[in-house]
Structure formats: C-alpha cells, structure tokens
Design a protein around this motif. Structure first.
Motif, short mmCIF file in Angstrom:
data_model
loop_
_atom_site.label_atom_id
_atom_site.label_comp_id
_atom_site.label_asym_id
_atom_site.label_seq_id
_atom_site.Cartn_x
_atom_site.Cartn_y
_atom_site.Cartn_z
N GLU A 3 0.79 -1.16 -0.02
CA GLU A 3 0.03 0.07 0.01
C GLU A 3 1.09 1.07 0.03
OE1 GLU A 3 -2.72 2.05 3.47
OE2 GLU A 3 -3.58 0.07 2.52
N VAL A 4 0.59 2.24 -0.78
CA VAL A 4 1.34 3.37 -0.91
C VAL A 4 0.62 4.48 -0.72
CG1 VAL A 4 3.14 2.50 -2.51
CG2 VAL A 4 1.12 3.54 -3.37
N PHE A 5 -0.84 4.49 -0.53
CA PHE A 5 -1.77 5.70 -0.41
C PHE A 5 -2.96 5.13 0.15
CE2 PHE A 5 -4.92 8.92 -1.87
CZ PHE A 5 -4.03 9.94 -1.56
N ASN A 6 -3.30 5.89 1.17
CA ASN A 6 -4.67 5.52 1.90
C ASN A 6 -5.04 6.62 2.53
OD1 ASN A 6 -6.81 4.38 3.10
ND2 ASN A 6 -5.47 2.81 4.60
N LYS A 7 -5.97 7.37 2.04
CA LYS A 7 -6.77 8.72 2.27
C LYS A 7 -8.00 8.55 1.67
CE LYS A 7 -2.63 11.63 2.61
NZ LYS A 7 -2.33 11.20 4.06
N ILE A 10 -13.04 14.06 -0.91
CA ILE A 10 -13.67 14.43 -2.17
C ILE A 10 -12.68 14.42 -3.09
CG2 ILE A 10 -15.00 16.02 -3.20
CD1 ILE A 10 -16.74 16.53 -1.00
N PHE A 11 -12.50 13.72 -4.23
CA PHE A 11 -11.58 13.58 -5.03
C PHE A 11 -11.52 14.80 -5.96
CE2 PHE A 11 -9.71 11.64 -8.82
CZ PHE A 11 -8.28 11.21 -8.13
N ILE A 12 -12.74 15.07 -6.44
CA ILE A 12 -12.86 16.18 -7.55
C ILE A 12 -14.12 16.77 -7.18
CG2 ILE A 12 -13.39 17.03 -9.88
CD1 ILE A 12 -11.12 15.18 -10.64
N LYS A 13 -14.18 18.28 -7.07
CA LYS A 13 -15.41 19.20 -6.91
C LYS A 13 -15.95 19.41 -8.26
CE LYS A 13 -13.96 21.35 -2.60
NZ LYS A 13 -13.73 22.45 -1.93
N TYR A 14 -17.34 19.39 -8.19
CA TYR A 14 -18.07 19.52 -9.48
C TYR A 14 -19.18 20.51 -9.45
CZ TYR A 14 -21.03 18.14 -13.47
OH TYR A 14 -21.79 18.33 -14.72
N GLU A 15 -19.04 21.59 -10.16
CA GLU A 15 -19.83 22.76 -10.29
C GLU A 15 -20.70 22.67 -11.81
OE1 GLU A 15 -17.88 26.35 -9.38
OE2 GLU A 15 -17.29 25.59 -7.28
N GLU A 16 -21.98 23.14 -11.54
CA GLU A 16 -22.70 23.21 -12.80
C GLU A 16 -23.42 24.36 -12.66
OE1 GLU A 16 -26.26 20.83 -14.37
OE2 GLU A 16 -24.39 19.77 -14.69
N LYS A 17 -23.11 25.32 -13.61
CA LYS A 17 -23.94 26.87 -13.67
C LYS A 17 -24.81 26.95 -14.94
CE LYS A 17 -20.34 28.98 -11.22
NZ LYS A 17 -19.37 30.03 -11.19
N THR A 18 -26.04 27.55 -14.91
CA THR A 18 -26.58 27.68 -16.19
C THR A 18 -26.54 29.23 -16.61
OG1 THR A 18 -28.41 26.23 -15.57
CG2 THR A 18 -28.78 28.05 -17.15
N HIS A 29 -22.94 25.53 -17.92
CA HIS A 29 -21.31 25.49 -17.94
C HIS A 29 -21.04 24.35 -16.69
CE1 HIS A 29 -17.24 26.87 -17.99
NE2 HIS A 29 -17.53 27.07 -16.48
N ARG A 30 -20.19 23.44 -17.17
CA ARG A 30 -19.93 22.34 -16.11
C ARG A 30 -18.25 22.76 -15.80
NH1 ARG A 30 -22.79 19.47 -19.71
NH2 ARG A 30 -24.83 18.90 -18.81
N GLN A 31 -17.97 22.59 -14.50
CA GLN A 31 -16.48 22.86 -13.94
C GLN A 31 -16.12 21.82 -13.04
OE1 GLN A 31 -15.86 26.66 -12.26
NE2 GLN A 31 -13.55 26.57 -12.35
N GLU A 32 -15.12 21.27 -13.35
CA GLU A 32 -14.19 20.10 -12.51
C GLU A 32 -13.05 20.66 -11.99
OE1 GLU A 32 -13.61 16.65 -14.34
OE2 GLU A 32 -15.80 16.01 -14.67
N TRP A 38 -6.74 14.71 -4.84
CA TRP A 38 -6.38 14.53 -6.17
C TRP A 38 -4.81 14.78 -6.43
CZ3 TRP A 38 -4.25 17.01 -10.55
CH2 TRP A 38 -4.55 16.22 -11.73
N TRP A 39 -4.41 15.75 -5.99
CA TRP A 39 -2.96 16.09 -6.23
C TRP A 39 -1.95 15.20 -5.10
CZ3 TRP A 39 -1.64 18.96 -10.03
CH2 TRP A 39 -2.62 19.94 -10.64
N LEU A 40 -2.79 15.06 -4.29
CA LEU A 40 -1.75 13.99 -3.31
C LEU A 40 -1.58 12.46 -4.14
CD1 LEU A 40 -3.16 14.89 0.28
CD2 LEU A 40 -0.71 15.22 -0.48
N LEU A 41 -2.78 11.98 -4.60
CA LEU A 41 -2.73 10.88 -5.24
C LEU A 41 -1.95 11.04 -6.54
CD1 LEU A 41 -3.55 7.80 -5.53
CD2 LEU A 41 -5.72 8.86 -6.72
#
Length: 59
Positions: A3-7, A10-18, A29-32, A38-41
């Motif tokens: 095992e090299v990673f165990n955390k 939330i992996f990616i925040k997702y926003e959606e705007k009209t 408009h969708r934004q991830e 995510w950066w640590l992994l």
C-alpha cells in the motif's frame, strides 16, 4: 504489492452553472476542480505501476 496511499475525502469538486447568452439562449457550464486529495494521489503514483480501487463512503 504494498500500500502506498490510503486517504479519504472528495476527489474532485464538480460545479454546474446555467449561463444566459446575449442571444437569450441558455448554456450549462460544467467545471471540475481537483482537490488536495487528487494532487496527493497524483504525486504519490507518478511513474509507478499501480492498481487503484475506489470505494464510495456513504454520508
């Protein structure tokens, strides 16, 4: 295999705007946004051959 990673988190925040355009049309408009998890992994597994298994944690 070790095992090299165990955390968890939330992996990616997702926003959606009209957005309304000048012509009157509406566009979704969708934004991830990558989170710190995510950066640590990404840095941990860079250049390694890995198997990734993800579990959804119930809230």
């Amino acid at each position: 295999m070790r095992e090299v990673f165990n955390k968890e988190g939330i992996f990616i925040k997702y926003e959606e705007k009209t957005v309304e355009l000048e012509s009157g049309d509406k566009l979704t408009h969708r934004q991830e946004i990558p989170t710190e998890l995510w950066w640590l992994l990404k840095e941990t597994i860079k250049g390694k051959k890995v198997r990734i298994i993800a579990y959804e944690i119930e809230e």
